[in-house]
Scaffold this motif. Structure first.
Motif, mmCIF file in Angstrom:
data_model
loop_
_atom_site.group_PDB
_atom_site.id
_atom_site.type_symbol
_atom_site.label_atom_id
_atom_site.label_comp_id
_atom_site.label_asym_id
_atom_site.label_seq_id
_atom_site.Cartn_x
_atom_site.Cartn_y
_atom_site.Cartn_z
ATOM 1 N N LEU A 190 -5.874 0.945 -15.560
ATOM 2 C CA LEU A 190 -4.958 1.878 -16.378
ATOM 3 C C LEU A 190 -3.138 2.011 -16.324
ATOM 4 N N ASP A 191 -2.112 2.258 -17.231
ATOM 5 C CA ASP A 191 -1.418 2.305 -16.828
ATOM 6 C C ASP A 191 -0.161 3.045 -17.706
ATOM 7 N N VAL A 192 0.387 3.520 -17.656
ATOM 8 C CA VAL A 192 1.500 4.711 -17.102
ATOM 9 C C VAL A 192 2.210 4.359 -18.093
ATOM 10 N N ASP A 193 2.338 5.724 -19.104
ATOM 11 C CA ASP A 193 3.022 4.989 -20.328
ATOM 12 C C ASP A 193 4.784 5.469 -19.680
ATOM 13 N N HIS A 194 5.308 4.352 -20.172
ATOM 14 C CA HIS A 194 7.260 4.962 -20.329
ATOM 15 C C HIS A 194 7.067 5.203 -18.678
ATOM 16 N N PHE A 195 7.138 4.604 -17.687
ATOM 17 C CA PHE A 195 6.881 5.446 -16.655
ATOM 18 C C PHE A 195 8.375 5.086 -15.952
ATOM 19 N N LYS A 196 8.544 3.742 -16.334
ATOM 20 C CA LYS A 196 10.261 3.708 -16.051
ATOM 21 C C LYS A 196 11.032 4.697 -16.526
ATOM 22 N N HIS A 197 10.825 5.542 -17.555
ATOM 23 C CA HIS A 197 11.539 6.319 -18.103
ATOM 24 C C HIS A 197 11.554 7.649 -17.167
ATOM 25 N N VAL A 198 10.346 7.480 -16.431
ATOM 26 C CA VAL A 198 10.008 8.804 -15.569
ATOM 27 C C VAL A 198 11.283 8.556 -14.163
ATOM 28 N N GLY B 260 13.993 10.419 -11.261
ATOM 29 C CA GLY B 260 14.014 10.088 -9.560
ATOM 30 C C GLY B 260 12.656 9.635 -9.009
ATOM 31 N N HIS B 261 13.472 8.403 -8.618
ATOM 32 C CA HIS B 261 11.983 7.849 -7.653
ATOM 33 C C HIS B 261 10.680 8.667 -7.335
ATOM 34 N N LEU B 262 11.728 10.049 -6.274
ATOM 35 C CA LEU B 262 10.645 11.257 -5.416
ATOM 36 C C LEU B 262 9.649 11.906 -6.815
ATOM 37 N N VAL B 263 10.760 12.210 -7.544
ATOM 38 C CA VAL B 263 9.119 12.776 -8.934
ATOM 39 C C VAL B 263 8.210 11.811 -9.260
ATOM 40 N N GLY B 264 9.392 10.729 -9.364
ATOM 41 C CA GLY B 264 7.749 9.561 -9.763
ATOM 42 C C GLY B 264 6.670 9.035 -8.970
ATOM 43 N N ASP B 265 7.063 9.429 -7.618
ATOM 44 C CA ASP B 265 5.919 9.780 -6.702
ATOM 45 C C ASP B 265 5.090 10.376 -6.967
ATOM 46 N N ILE B 266 5.841 11.701 -7.143
ATOM 47 C CA ILE B 266 4.852 13.287 -7.072
ATOM 48 C C ILE B 266 3.693 12.134 -8.760
ATOM 49 N N ARG C 57 -1.300 4.295 0.611
ATOM 50 C CA ARG C 57 -0.911 5.487 1.548
ATOM 51 C C ARG C 57 -0.363 6.265 0.186
ATOM 52 N N LEU C 58 0.227 6.357 -0.998
ATOM 53 C CA LEU C 58 1.732 6.788 -1.633
ATOM 54 C C LEU C 58 0.106 7.778 -2.342
ATOM 55 N N THR C 59 -0.828 7.617 -2.934
ATOM 56 C CA THR C 59 -1.840 8.043 -3.478
ATOM 57 C C THR C 59 -3.323 8.111 -3.172
ATOM 58 N N GLY D 224 0.292 1.731 -30.083
ATOM 59 C CA GLY D 224 1.533 3.295 -30.027
ATOM 60 C C GLY D 224 0.474 4.078 -28.314
ATOM 61 N N ARG D 225 0.196 3.671 -27.348
ATOM 62 C CA ARG D 225 -0.177 4.104 -25.865
ATOM 63 C C ARG D 225 -0.658 5.821 -26.065
ATOM 64 N N ASP D 226 -1.128 6.087 -24.694
ATOM 65 C CA ASP D 226 -2.184 6.889 -25.343
ATOM 66 C C ASP D 226 -3.181 6.895 -25.729
ATOM 67 N N ALA E 181 -3.677 -1.493 -26.469
ATOM 68 C CA ALA E 181 -3.638 0.281 -26.527
ATOM 69 C C ALA E 181 -2.253 0.297 -26.243
ATOM 70 N N LYS E 182 -0.702 -0.074 -26.056
ATOM 71 C CA LYS E 182 0.060 -0.315 -25.480
ATOM 72 C C LYS E 182 0.773 -0.706 -27.181
ATOM 73 N N ALA E 183 -0.100 -1.663 -27.421
ATOM 74 C CA ALA E 183 0.585 -1.964 -28.498
ATOM 75 C C ALA E 183 0.287 -0.938 -29.627
ATOM 76 N N GLY F 173 -1.412 -1.856 -8.502
ATOM 77 C CA GLY F 173 -0.153 -1.221 -7.881
ATOM 78 C C GLY F 173 0.851 -1.194 -9.231
ATOM 79 N N GLY F 174 2.290 -0.468 -8.091
ATOM 80 C CA GLY F 174 3.034 -0.395 -9.197
ATOM 81 C C GLY F 174 2.428 1.376 -9.926
ATOM 82 N N GLU F 175 2.509 1.914 -11.013
ATOM 83 C CA GLU F 175 1.892 2.236 -12.256
ATOM 84 C C GLU F 175 0.707 2.065 -12.718
ATOM 85 N N GLU F 176 -0.200 1.794 -12.078
ATOM 86 C CA GLU F 176 -1.104 0.615 -12.787
ATOM 87 C C GLU F 176 -2.770 1.219 -11.862
HETATM 88 N N1 GTP Z 1 8.094 6.180 -8.389
HETATM 89 C C1 GTP Z 1 7.368 5.253 -8.334
HETATM 90 N N2 GTP Z 1 8.016 3.710 -9.423
HETATM 91 C C2 GTP Z 1 7.323 3.391 -9.061
HETATM 92 C C3 GTP Z 1 6.512 2.369 -8.535
HETATM 93 N N3 GTP Z 1 5.907 1.357 -8.442
HETATM 94 C C4 GTP Z 1 6.141 0.932 -9.374
HETATM 95 N N4 GTP Z 1 7.140 1.918 -10.230
HETATM 96 C C5 GTP Z 1 8.101 1.933 -11.308
HETATM 97 O O1 GTP Z 1 7.071 1.417 -12.546
HETATM 98 C C6 GTP Z 1 8.286 1.611 -13.677
HETATM 99 C C7 GTP Z 1 7.534 0.850 -14.938
HETATM 100 O O2 GTP Z 1 8.011 -0.011 -15.592
HETATM 101 P P1 GTP Z 1 7.309 -0.782 -16.599
HETATM 102 O O3 GTP Z 1 6.574 -1.969 -15.905
HETATM 103 O O4 GTP Z 1 8.824 -0.969 -17.572
HETATM 104 O O5 GTP Z 1 7.040 0.387 -17.837
HETATM 105 P P2 GTP Z 1 6.873 1.435 -18.454
HETATM 106 O O6 GTP Z 1 8.476 1.813 -18.303
HETATM 107 O O7 GTP Z 1 5.487 2.400 -17.986
HETATM 108 O O8 GTP Z 1 6.297 0.789 -19.955
HETATM 109 P P3 GTP Z 1 5.079 0.949 -20.331
HETATM 110 O O9 GTP Z 1 4.743 0.336 -19.796
HETATM 111 O O10 GTP Z 1 5.558 -0.063 -21.286
HETATM 112 O O11 GTP Z 1 4.755 2.347 -21.254
HETATM 113 C C8 GTP Z 1 8.730 1.106 -12.816
HETATM 114 O O12 GTP Z 1 10.325 1.552 -12.587
HETATM 115 C C9 GTP Z 1 8.318 0.671 -11.621
HETATM 116 O O13 GTP Z 1 9.938 0.959 -10.488
HETATM 117 C C10 GTP Z 1 6.244 3.624 -7.206
HETATM 118 O O14 GTP Z 1 5.360 3.505 -6.370
HETATM 119 N N5 GTP Z 1 6.709 4.985 -7.465
#
Ligand code: GTP
Length: 298
Positions: free
Chosen positions: A168-176, A181-187, A135-137, A286-288, A282-284, A210-213
């Motif tokens: 593929l996994d987004v790096d430090h996505f929790k920080h984003v 905020g979550h809405l920007v994360g979704d964008i 649904r999101l992407t 240094g990422r990217d 790849a994460k260990a 799933g999530g940011e993968e």
């Molecule tokens: N905005 C948004 N965030 C999501 C979604 N699914 C998962 N996330 C977030 O993705 C983040 C994943 O964080 P972590 O698994 O700790 O990994 P990371 O911060 O990307 O760190 P590394 O993978 O180690 O680089 C969490 O904060 C989840 O809440 C989504 O559909 N939308």
């Protein structure tokens, strides 16, 4: 619409083919059920119109095969019956037919039945797309990309050639999320999905695991070629920050793990596990970055 006709009587086959073509359809006509099954397996037909009685494989038998082989796209099947054969309707439906047309064929009745077929095929397709999309992407969802991986492995086993799976996994996505905020994360996730699609060839498949993968499947991808494609993806994500509402822009990177399936024995689970090991590395490291994991010898 792409229609496959199975009819053993040469005159009826010609007439039916000509009528369907005059109604604007793209027709392939074959002389028995076995040839129809072969043609159907090779190509994608929305509709099969089949005579009931045919040598080698009859109409209901053809239906049963079509229903037993799960294809992503629905095939609507119309059986042709003579008036005397009317008592068999139920057994035809039980074999998997959707409709009947009685011989001798009437062009208007046929045209009307085909418009019903198109409506049902359209509904099936809409449901299929809805059930396979994230649904999101808008990418394939987890179930659909795993199905695609299974199909890709079967194809590779049949035709030979490697198949590459990338995680593929987004790096430090929790920080984003935490910062913007979550809405920007979704964008950001949507923009990454778009960049992935733009970077890949039309026949490569991409899905959200799933999530940011995300998962990418590279058809006929050997290690060198896949690493090159992965590098292109990595650069496409890192090169430009993502513009988000409020005039801000967010810089993100992705880490990518690749595993290459070389043989029929390389099952989906094994490939995913190997890609995950590469991703972890790849994460260990240094990422990217991109890492490739060789498959254990089978
Ligand atoms: N905005 C948004 N965030 C999501 C979604 N699914 C998962 N996330 C977030 O993705 C983040 C994943 O964080 P972590 O698994 O700790 O990994 P990371 O911060 O990307 O760190 P590394 O993978 O180690 O680089 C969490 O904060 C989840 O809440 C989504 O559909 N939308």
């Amino acid at each position: 619409m792409k229609i496959l006709v199975a009819e053993d009587d040469a005159t009826s086959r010609l007439v039916l083919g000509a009528t369907l073509r005059s109604l604007g359809h793209d027709v392939t006509a074959v002389e028995d059920g076995a040839a129809a099954l072969e043609a159907w397996r090779r190509d994608e037909y929305g509709l099969v119109i089949s005579d009931w009685l045919m040598p080698l494989l009859d109409g209901p038998g053809l239906c049963r095969h079509i229903r037993a082989e799960h294809r992503p796209h629905y095939t609507y099947v119309v059986l042709l019956t003579s008036l005397e054969g009317k008592g068999n309707y139920l057994s035809g439906i039980e074999a998997g037919a959707d409709d009947f047309v009685t011989k001798p064929l009437d062009r208007d009745v046929l045209a009307a039945r085909l418009s019903v077929a198109e409506r049902i095929i359209g509904l099936h397709e809409a449901l299929r797309v809805e059930a396979t999309r994230d649904r999101l992407t808008g990418l394939l969802n987890r179930g659909a990309i795993l199905d695609a991986l299974q199909r890709e492995l079967l194809r590779a086993a049949r035709e030979g050639g490697p198949t590459a799976t990338m995680l593929l996994d987004v790096d430090h996505f929790k920080h984003v999320n935490d910062t913007y905020g979550h809405l920007v994360g979704d964008i950001v996730l949507r923009e990454i999905a778009q960049r992935l699609q733009l970077t890949l060839r039309p026949y490569d498949r991409v899905g959200r695991f799933g999530g940011e993968e995300f998962i990418v499947l590279i058809t006929d991808g050997d290690a060198d070629q896949s690493a090159l494609i992965a590098e292109r993806i990595r650069t496409a994500v890192a090169a430009e920050p993502v513009d988000v509402p409020g005039g801000e822009s967010v810089s993100v990177t992705v880490s990518i793990g690749i595993a290459i399936g070389q043989s029929a024995a390389d099952a989906a689970d094994g490939l995913l596990a190997a890609a995950d090991i590469a991703l972890y590395r790849a994460k260990a490291n240094g990422r990217d970055r991109v890492e490739v994991e060789p498959m254990p010898a089978s």
